[in-house]
Design a protein around this motif. Structure first.
Motif, PDB file in Angstrom:
ATOM      1  N   TYR A  89       0.752  -1.235  -0.100  1.00 39.26           N
ATOM      2  CA  TYR A  89       0.165  -0.028   0.161  1.00 39.26           C
ATOM      3  C   TYR A  89       0.880   1.318   0.001  1.00 39.26           C
ATOM      4  O   TYR A  89       0.279   2.235  -0.629  1.00 39.26           O
ATOM      5  CB  TYR A  89      -1.081  -0.040   1.031  1.00 39.26           C
ATOM      6  CG  TYR A  89      -2.104   1.021   1.262  1.00 39.26           C
ATOM      7  CD1 TYR A  89      -3.258   0.903   0.451  1.00 39.26           C
ATOM      8  CD2 TYR A  89      -1.806   2.373   1.556  1.00 39.26           C
ATOM      9  CE1 TYR A  89      -4.050   1.704   0.296  1.00 39.26           C
ATOM     10  CE2 TYR A  89      -3.023   3.072   1.567  1.00 39.26           C
ATOM     11  CZ  TYR A  89      -4.128   2.661   0.893  1.00 39.26           C
ATOM     12  OH  TYR A  89      -5.059   3.787   0.754  1.00 39.26           O
ATOM     13  N   GLU A  90       2.010   1.188   0.571  1.00 37.45           N
ATOM     14  CA  GLU A  90       2.948   2.367   0.758  1.00 37.45           C
ATOM     15  C   GLU A  90       3.194   2.736  -0.896  1.00 37.45           C
ATOM     16  O   GLU A  90       3.715   4.015  -0.872  1.00 37.45           O
ATOM     17  CB  GLU A  90       4.332   1.955   1.294  1.00 37.45           C
ATOM     18  CG  GLU A  90       4.252   2.209   2.906  1.00 37.45           C
ATOM     19  CD  GLU A  90       5.473   2.023   3.460  1.00 37.45           C
ATOM     20  OE1 GLU A  90       5.611   2.937   4.449  1.00 37.45           O
ATOM     21  OE2 GLU A  90       6.356   1.304   3.046  1.00 37.45           O
ATOM     22  N   ARG A  91       3.092   1.746  -1.773  1.00 31.88           N
ATOM     23  CA  ARG A  91       3.628   2.287  -3.077  1.00 31.88           C
ATOM     24  C   ARG A  91       2.600   3.228  -3.580  1.00 31.88           C
ATOM     25  O   ARG A  91       3.077   4.112  -4.232  1.00 31.88           O
ATOM     26  CB  ARG A  91       3.527   0.900  -3.845  1.00 31.88           C
ATOM     27  CG  ARG A  91       4.658  -0.106  -3.826  1.00 31.88           C
ATOM     28  CD  ARG A  91       3.995  -1.458  -4.412  1.00 31.88           C
ATOM     29  NE  ARG A  91       3.909  -1.320  -5.973  1.00 31.88           N
ATOM     30  CZ  ARG A  91       2.839  -1.389  -6.591  1.00 31.88           C
ATOM     31  NH1 ARG A  91       1.696  -1.632  -5.787  1.00 31.88           N
ATOM     32  NH2 ARG A  91       2.992  -1.171  -7.846  1.00 31.88           N
ATOM     33  N   HIS A  92       1.542   3.043  -3.156  1.00 31.51           N
ATOM     34  CA  HIS A  92       0.440   4.127  -3.702  1.00 31.51           C
ATOM     35  C   HIS A  92       0.717   5.435  -3.024  1.00 31.51           C
ATOM     36  O   HIS A  92       0.392   6.489  -3.626  1.00 31.51           O
ATOM     37  CB  HIS A  92      -1.081   3.531  -3.243  1.00 31.51           C
ATOM     38  CG  HIS A  92      -1.231   2.163  -3.799  1.00 31.51           C
ATOM     39  ND1 HIS A  92      -1.068   1.906  -5.163  1.00 31.51           N
ATOM     40  CD2 HIS A  92      -1.951   1.019  -3.269  1.00 31.51           C
ATOM     41  CE1 HIS A  92      -1.397   0.688  -5.490  1.00 31.51           C
ATOM     42  NE2 HIS A  92      -2.173   0.261  -4.275  1.00 31.51           N
ATOM     43  N   LEU A  93       0.981   5.441  -1.758  1.00 33.46           N
ATOM     44  CA  LEU A  93       1.396   6.927  -1.209  1.00 33.46           C
ATOM     45  C   LEU A  93       2.690   7.320  -1.950  1.00 33.46           C
ATOM     46  O   LEU A  93       2.630   8.523  -1.928  1.00 33.46           O
ATOM     47  CB  LEU A  93       1.581   6.488   0.396  1.00 33.46           C
ATOM     48  CG  LEU A  93       0.689   5.748   1.271  1.00 33.46           C
ATOM     49  CD1 LEU A  93       1.206   5.613   2.655  1.00 33.46           C
ATOM     50  CD2 LEU A  93      -0.574   6.824   0.954  1.00 33.46           C
ATOM     51  N   PHE A  94       3.739   6.561  -2.135  1.00 39.55           N
ATOM     52  CA  PHE A  94       4.915   7.015  -2.892  1.00 39.55           C
ATOM     53  C   PHE A  94       4.400   7.506  -4.223  1.00 39.55           C
ATOM     54  O   PHE A  94       4.920   8.591  -4.687  1.00 39.55           O
ATOM     55  CB  PHE A  94       5.868   5.975  -3.016  1.00 39.55           C
ATOM     56  CG  PHE A  94       6.480   5.688  -1.603  1.00 39.55           C
ATOM     57  CD1 PHE A  94       6.777   6.666  -0.521  1.00 39.55           C
ATOM     58  CD2 PHE A  94       7.039   4.510  -1.289  1.00 39.55           C
ATOM     59  CE1 PHE A  94       7.417   6.655   0.521  1.00 39.55           C
ATOM     60  CE2 PHE A  94       7.754   4.219  -0.100  1.00 39.55           C
ATOM     61  CZ  PHE A  94       7.957   5.137   0.815  1.00 39.55           C
ATOM     62  N   ARG A  95       3.363   6.908  -4.833  1.00 39.72           N
ATOM     63  CA  ARG A  95       2.943   7.063  -6.103  1.00 39.72           C
ATOM     64  C   ARG A  95       2.414   8.552  -6.028  1.00 39.72           C
ATOM     65  O   ARG A  95       2.677   9.368  -6.950  1.00 39.72           O
ATOM     66  CB  ARG A  95       2.111   6.113  -6.628  1.00 39.72           C
ATOM     67  CG  ARG A  95       1.554   6.490  -8.096  1.00 39.72           C
ATOM     68  CD  ARG A  95       0.523   5.194  -8.486  1.00 39.72           C
ATOM     69  NE  ARG A  95      -0.262   5.573  -9.699  1.00 39.72           N
ATOM     70  CZ  ARG A  95      -1.323   6.300  -9.764  1.00 39.72           C
ATOM     71  NH1 ARG A  95      -2.009   6.334  -8.497  1.00 39.72           N
ATOM     72  NH2 ARG A  95      -2.196   6.415 -10.967  1.00 39.72           N
ATOM     73  N   ALA A  96       1.717   8.799  -5.038  1.00 41.37           N
ATOM     74  CA  ALA A  96       1.261  10.185  -5.050  1.00 41.37           C
ATOM     75  C   ALA A  96       2.129  11.347  -4.782  1.00 41.37           C
ATOM     76  O   ALA A  96       1.929  12.581  -5.122  1.00 41.37           O
ATOM     77  CB  ALA A  96       0.015  10.362  -4.052  1.00 41.37           C
ATOM     78  N   MET A  97       3.195  10.809  -3.909  1.00 43.74           N
ATOM     79  CA  MET A  97       4.061  11.836  -3.540  1.00 43.74           C
ATOM     80  C   MET A  97       5.164  12.086  -4.509  1.00 43.74           C
ATOM     81  O   MET A  97       5.579  13.181  -5.031  1.00 43.74           O
ATOM     82  CB  MET A  97       5.039  11.722  -2.373  1.00 43.74           C
ATOM     83  CG  MET A  97       6.014  12.421  -1.789  1.00 43.74           C
ATOM     84  SD  MET A  97       5.189  14.011  -1.387  1.00 43.74           S
ATOM     85  CE  MET A  97       4.390  13.715   0.224  1.00 43.74           C
ATOM     86  N   LYS A  98       5.202  11.064  -5.528  1.00 46.30           N
ATOM     87  CA  LYS A  98       6.196  11.128  -6.663  1.00 46.30           C
ATOM     88  C   LYS A  98       5.557  12.236  -7.697  1.00 46.30           C
ATOM     89  O   LYS A  98       6.253  13.020  -8.150  1.00 46.30           O
ATOM     90  CB  LYS A  98       6.392   9.587  -7.467  1.00 46.30           C
ATOM     91  CG  LYS A  98       6.995   9.667  -8.494  1.00 46.30           C
ATOM     92  CD  LYS A  98       7.426   8.123  -8.848  1.00 46.30           C
ATOM     93  CE  LYS A  98       6.158   7.344  -8.936  1.00 46.30           C
ATOM     94  NZ  LYS A  98       6.676   5.863  -9.374  1.00 46.30           N
ATOM     95  N   ALA A  99       4.114  12.038  -7.847  1.00 46.93           N
ATOM     96  CA  ALA A  99       3.429  12.962  -8.683  1.00 46.93           C
ATOM     97  C   ALA A  99       3.654  14.319  -8.218  1.00 46.93           C
ATOM     98  O   ALA A  99       3.867  15.415  -9.197  1.00 46.93           O
ATOM     99  CB  ALA A  99       1.992  12.470  -8.739  1.00 46.93           C
ATOM    100  N   LEU A 100       3.465  14.603  -7.184  1.00 51.68           N
ATOM    101  CA  LEU A 100       3.877  16.011  -6.406  1.00 51.68           C
ATOM    102  C   LEU A 100       4.977  16.308  -6.818  1.00 51.68           C
ATOM    103  O   LEU A 100       5.296  17.495  -7.122  1.00 51.68           O
ATOM    104  CB  LEU A 100       3.481  15.730  -4.940  1.00 51.68           C
ATOM    105  CG  LEU A 100       3.337  17.146  -4.201  1.00 51.68           C
ATOM    106  CD1 LEU A 100       2.525  16.927  -2.745  1.00 51.68           C
ATOM    107  CD2 LEU A 100       4.488  17.826  -3.926  1.00 51.68           C
ATOM    108  N   VAL A 101       6.256  15.593  -6.394  1.00 50.96           N
ATOM    109  CA  VAL A 101       7.358  16.186  -6.637  1.00 50.96           C
ATOM    110  C   VAL A 101       7.733  16.271  -8.040  1.00 50.96           C
ATOM    111  O   VAL A 101       8.427  17.336  -8.606  1.00 50.96           O
ATOM    112  CB  VAL A 101       8.549  15.092  -6.123  1.00 50.96           C
ATOM    113  CG1 VAL A 101       9.952  15.535  -6.318  1.00 50.96           C
ATOM    114  CG2 VAL A 101       8.362  14.859  -4.560  1.00 50.96           C
ATOM    115  N   ARG A 102       7.310  15.422  -8.986  1.00 47.67           N
ATOM    116  CA  ARG A 102       7.408  15.829 -10.642  1.00 47.67           C
ATOM    117  C   ARG A 102       6.640  16.925 -10.865  1.00 47.67           C
ATOM    118  O   ARG A 102       7.367  17.694 -11.728  1.00 47.67           O
ATOM    119  CB  ARG A 102       7.042  14.701 -11.303  1.00 47.67           C
ATOM    120  CG  ARG A 102       7.752  13.263 -11.156  1.00 47.67           C
ATOM    121  CD  ARG A 102       7.255  12.122 -12.036  1.00 47.67           C
ATOM    122  NE  ARG A 102       7.294  12.557 -13.508  1.00 47.67           N
ATOM    123  CZ  ARG A 102       7.905  11.929 -14.552  1.00 47.67           C
ATOM    124  NH1 ARG A 102       8.859  11.018 -14.215  1.00 47.67           N
ATOM    125  NH2 ARG A 102       7.871  12.537 -15.924  1.00 47.67           N
TER     126      ARG A 102
END
Length: 346
Positions: A89-102
């Motif tokens: 599930y952490e992958r999905h949290l990281f996916r959202a943060m990754k979109a924010l950083v990008r």
């Protein structure tokens, strides 16, 4: 925990997955509205009920991912917050943060950034506040301050450092993906018996592909061998050390390509791209993911573990969500059906 119920639920979910013919019919839709109308006749009905009358592809994609997130949280609760399921599930949290950083790296206006970042996964596990603070950041320094003391501090710091060094947005993706992979490999490593063996086997080529992708990206960015070795630390991979050394020591794309041929179909999937490090890395990323999906399909025929099949059901739904989101985006762009189906590799 009722392991029998989780086992039955995983099989029920697999039984509701869409087949190739279903996806081809959806790809024939004339508009996003037609696509949504057809998809409402499937197990995605509830996820699509609150869409606006004339939705766009982005809105539909978020609804589909929300369907996956809610099912994932349901499994977490049924399994007493299994460490393996939580790591996934952490992958999905990281996916959202990754979109924010990008988005910040691309200098998106605040309004566009708010639309770009889907915080549903964070909201479902009561981690919305950290995203609210991060989204209010005006620059990278404020972003780092907003995530200090959270699970995102390390990945964001490393991703920004790598991005500022390379100028390549792929560096952000890679850093978050490596962090996520390290998390769920640690969780799998704490298991015992067949659960550990089955999950390690299912994710093997996916993790191997990530390790090789890391080497390829590093070569593209001009990293030294010592840096490349440090970069793959923490990734549990089974690529033979001798081949890995050849990859690390290779001087150009042709040498790397020849070295890869030694392990394609044995440790990593076969790829067709050969012209650049970036192309090879991108194809390995996609094919490595698909290899895990296909191995979980096979485990449905052999495994009797409720945990393994719970993970498998999540992987299969995520793959379906990816394909459906791709179909919807292609319809919105007016892509011909044949090209659309080729793009999403049905």
């Amino acid at each position: 925990m009722d392991s029998g119920y989780v086992y039955a639920l995983a099989f029920s979910v697999k039984g509701r997955l869409l087949g190739r013919r279903d996806l081809e019919e959806l790809a024939s839709s004339k508009s996003v509205e037609d696509f949504v109308a057809a998809l409402r006749a499937t197990h995605y009905f509830e996820a699509l009920t609150s869409l606006p009358q004339r939705p766009n592809a982005r809105v539909v994609e978020r609804a589909l991912w929300s369907h996956l997130y809610r099912y994932h949280v349901r499994l977490l609760r049924l399994t007493g917050w299994s460490p393996v399921l939580w790591a996934l599930y952490e992958r999905h949290l990281f996916r959202a943060m990754k979109a924010l950083v990008r988005g910040m790296a691309s200098r998106l206006p605040q309004e566009d950034l708010m639309r770009e970042v889907d915080t549903t996964a964070a909201e479902l596990v009561e981690e919305r506040d950290v995203f609210a603070r991060a989204l209010a950041s005006r620059d990278f320094q404020e972003l780092l301050g907003s995530v200090r003391g959270t699970r995102f501090e390390g990945p964001v710091s490393k991703a920004l450092a790598l991005y500022e060094r390379t100028g390549d947005p792929a560096a952000i993706d890679l850093e978050f993906d490596r962090e996520a992979a390290a998390g769920f490999t640690r969780a799998i490593g704490r298991l015992r018996g067949w659960d550990r063996r089955w999950l390690a086997w299912a994710f093997e080529w996916h993790l191997n592909s990530l390790a090789v992708e890391t080497v390829l990206r590093g070569k593209e960015w001009g990293f030294e061998q010592a840096e490349l070795r440090r970069a793959i630390e923490g990734i549990r991979f089974t690529v033979p050390r001798q081949v890995l050394e050849v990859l690390l020591e290779s001087k150009d794309v042709d040498e790397v390509s020849r070295a890869l041929q030694l392990i394609e179909g044995r440790s990593v999937p076969r790829i067709s791209a050969r012209s650049s490090y970036g192309e090879m890395a991108g194809e390995l990323r996609e094919r490595g993911w698909r290899s895990a999906v296909e191995r979980f399909r096979k485990l449905y025929l052999t495994s009797v573990s409720h945990l393994v099949l719970a993970v498998g059901s999540l992987m299969l739904i995520e793959e379906e969500v990816r394909k459906l989101a791709g179909i919807c985006a292609g319809i919105e762009l007016g892509m011909p059906k044949s090209k659309l189906l080729e793009t999403i590799a049905i």
